[in-house]
Design a protein around this motif. Structure first.
Motif, PDB file in Angstrom:
ATOM      1  N   VAL A 257       0.880  -1.163   0.000  1.00 42.56           N
ATOM      2  CA  VAL A 257       0.000   0.000   0.000  1.00 42.56           C
ATOM      3  C   VAL A 257       0.918   1.213   0.000  1.00 42.56           C
ATOM      4  O   VAL A 257       1.827   1.306   0.828  1.00 42.56           O
ATOM      5  CB  VAL A 257      -0.917   0.012   1.244  1.00 42.56           C
ATOM      6  CG1 VAL A 257      -1.751   1.295   1.274  1.00 42.56           C
ATOM      7  CG2 VAL A 257      -1.814  -1.217   1.263  1.00 42.56           C
TER       8      VAL A 257
ATOM      9  N   SER B 159      -2.158   2.291  -9.871  1.00 39.92           N
ATOM     10  CA  SER B 159      -2.648   1.061  -9.251  1.00 39.92           C
ATOM     11  C   SER B 159      -3.958   0.592  -9.871  1.00 39.92           C
ATOM     12  O   SER B 159      -4.291  -0.574  -9.806  1.00 39.92           O
ATOM     13  CB  SER B 159      -2.866   1.272  -7.747  1.00 39.92           C
ATOM     14  OG  SER B 159      -3.991   2.090  -7.511  1.00 39.92           O
TER      15      SER B 159
ATOM     16  N   GLN C 188      -6.549   0.789  -8.697  1.00 39.86           N
ATOM     17  CA  GLN C 188      -7.382   0.307  -7.600  1.00 39.86           C
ATOM     18  C   GLN C 188      -7.853  -1.123  -7.801  1.00 39.86           C
ATOM     19  O   GLN C 188      -8.847  -1.570  -7.243  1.00 39.86           O
ATOM     20  CB  GLN C 188      -8.582   1.240  -7.387  1.00 39.86           C
ATOM     21  CG  GLN C 188      -8.171   2.642  -6.993  1.00 39.86           C
ATOM     22  CD  GLN C 188      -7.414   2.683  -5.674  1.00 39.86           C
ATOM     23  OE1 GLN C 188      -7.986   2.451  -4.622  1.00 39.86           O
ATOM     24  NE2 GLN C 188      -6.126   2.960  -5.710  1.00 39.86           N
TER      25      GLN C 188
ATOM     26  N   SER D 171      -3.010  -0.734  -3.197  1.00 41.34           N
ATOM     27  CA  SER D 171      -3.883   0.432  -3.130  1.00 41.34           C
ATOM     28  C   SER D 171      -3.085   1.656  -2.718  1.00 41.34           C
ATOM     29  O   SER D 171      -1.932   1.565  -2.299  1.00 41.34           O
ATOM     30  CB  SER D 171      -5.037   0.201  -2.129  1.00 41.34           C
ATOM     31  OG  SER D 171      -4.533   0.098  -0.810  1.00 41.34           O
TER      32      SER D 171
ATOM     33  N   ILE E  13     -10.094   6.734   0.048  1.00 39.53           N
ATOM     34  CA  ILE E  13      -8.884   6.048   0.469  1.00 39.53           C
ATOM     35  C   ILE E  13      -8.694   6.220   1.977  1.00 39.53           C
ATOM     36  O   ILE E  13      -9.294   7.096   2.596  1.00 39.53           O
ATOM     37  CB  ILE E  13      -7.634   6.580  -0.269  1.00 39.53           C
ATOM     38  CG1 ILE E  13      -7.448   8.084  -0.027  1.00 39.53           C
ATOM     39  CG2 ILE E  13      -7.717   6.268  -1.758  1.00 39.53           C
ATOM     40  CD1 ILE E  13      -6.182   8.647  -0.649  1.00 39.53           C
TER      41      ILE E  13
END
Length: 429
Positions: A141, A166, A168, A176, A202
């Motif tokens: 992350v 990313s 997501q 993430s 986020i």
């Protein structure tokens, strides 16, 4: 590591070609499974466990181990961040971060939360912390900072660009994006960052209540944090040692979490959080190995022991947290605290096949009476025979499988040497 499930004395796991766990169970697999076109790997006598998850790390600090050995947090920050922060050159952050990621992966940390730092350089050097991770087969992350000198519109665009990296969708190592919340100045500064996190959906993390000598000052900031909306289900507090009843109860009620870093807290003399009380309050708790400049070794087994033994010494009692509990804190519970438990943290159908093969006979640790207790009390990263990410072996006997670590290690040494020369030259001027 799933709740209410004990370790299998004997079991099996089926991994798909694209790196997911598709089935697993106790005993032996059925003849139907064995009849398929599969590669069978026998791990008799070994322990199969999920890869460790570090909920708080600063990967670039891998190049600064052993620095400020007599300093608690603030003197330590003076020795590293405030001394060398303006001396980074292009390529330094990328090399240091890759070095830190490989170091963690070789020690069994298959997923990490990289809590980045801005220091005293421009955005191009800062974002090298992402570049350094992308080529390492460790899940991560990426907790990105905002430049407090810029407008929130600039923050948002940079985060949108990073999210595009990313997408997501965790089909690769970039799991993430998250926010390294910097609560400096009036509550409005923190509130603007909380608003950004909510707009982009986020999570965020911030250092809080770490240093013992500043605990009263840190606690006095809580009303401002509350005003800014910091305590929420998106928030994790790194360290979070010196809480009072109000801070703990309000954090738990808001759905926040904390990341416990025993090795770093011990090295810096920060203190020992009351983890049992935190858990009883409903606070989410995970664990991290922190940066290699404050924990120095990325061995999660040492992190487990340091934490569990310290709690037992303080309480003069061994009836509290048990080995299985603390193993879960460094795997599935950390994944839950970070919001990535749908993908990592336990061996379950549908999750990534990220796991460790632990050989308790190399080095020899003796007969096994209780698997979780043996892992926590008797094993170290030296017992990790291999590390798998997405069903692929990426580390064998402590060394990367398809990557030569020596040239990177030499590059890091050379870059640190040049950094020290630049710093000495600047000081001379």
């Amino acid at each position: 590591m799933t709740e209410n499930t004990s370790a299998y004395e004997e079991g099996w796991m089926l991994v798909s070609d694209d790196g997911y766990i598709t089935d697993l169970g106790e005993g032996s697999p059925s003849e139907n499974i064995l009849a398929g076109e599969i590669e069978v790997v026998s791990l008799e006598g070994k322990i199969l466990m999920p890869g460790f998850v570090s909920g708080h790390s600063h990967l670039w600090q891998s190049a600064f181990r052993g620095i400020a050995p007599d300093g608690e947090l603030w003197p330590w920050l003076d020795a590293i961040h405030r001394t060398y922060g303006s001396d980074f050159a292009t390529g330094d952050m990328k090399a240091f971060t890759a070095h830190g990621a490989w170091d963690q992966l070789c020690h069994g940390v298959t997923t990490t939360y990289n809590h980045t730092h801005w220091l005293d350089h421009d955005y191009a050097i800062f974002v090298e912390q992402l570049d350094g991770e992308m080529d390492v087969p460790q899940r991560f992350v990426f907790s990105s900072c905002v430049d407090l000198a810029e407008e929130p519109s600039v923050w948002k665009q940079r985060f949108v660009d990073l999210m595009a990296e990313s997408k997501q969708v965790p089909t690769k190592n970039f799991l993430s994006l998250a926010l390294n919340l910097r609560p400096y100045g009036p509550p409005s500064v923190a509130a603007a960052q909380v608003e950004l996190a909510e707009a982009l959906d986020i999570n965020y993390q911030l250092h809080y209540l770490e240093q013992s000598g500043r605990q009263e000052m840190d606690r006095s900031a809580w009303p401002g944090y509350r005003e800014a909306g910091v305590p929420s289900g998106r928030a994790t507090f790194a360290h979070f040692i010196h809480v009072d009843d109000t801070i703990l109860s309000e954090s738990a009620e808001a759905g926040a979490g904390m990341i416990w870093n025993p090795l770093s807290n011990g090295r810096l003399g920060s203190g020992l959080p009351d983890i049992s009380t935190y858990l009883e309050s409903g606070l989410k708790v995970g664990m991290g190995v922190d940066g290699q400049a404050s924990a120095d070794i990325s061995d999660p087994f040492e992190n487990l022991r340091m934490g569990l033994y310290a709690l037992r010494m303080r309480d003069e009692n061994s009836d509290g947290l048990q080995p299985i509990d603390i193993l879960r804190l460094h795997t599935i519970q950390t994944a839950k605290t970070l919001g990535v438990d749908a993908f990592v943290g336990s061996l379950e159908e549908g999750k990534f096949a990220d796991f460790l093969v632990v050989d308790p006979q190399s080095p020899i640790t003796g007969p096994i009476w209780d698997i979780p207790a043996h892992l926590v009390f008797s094993c170290s990263s030296a017992n990790i025979e291999s590390v798998y990410v997405g069903g692929a072996k990426v580390v064998s006997s402590g060394e990367p499988v398809d990557f030569d670590l020596l040239p990177l290690a030499k590059e890091v040494e050379e870059r640190i040497s040049e950094m020290r020369k630049r710093h000495a030259s600047t000081q001379a001027e």
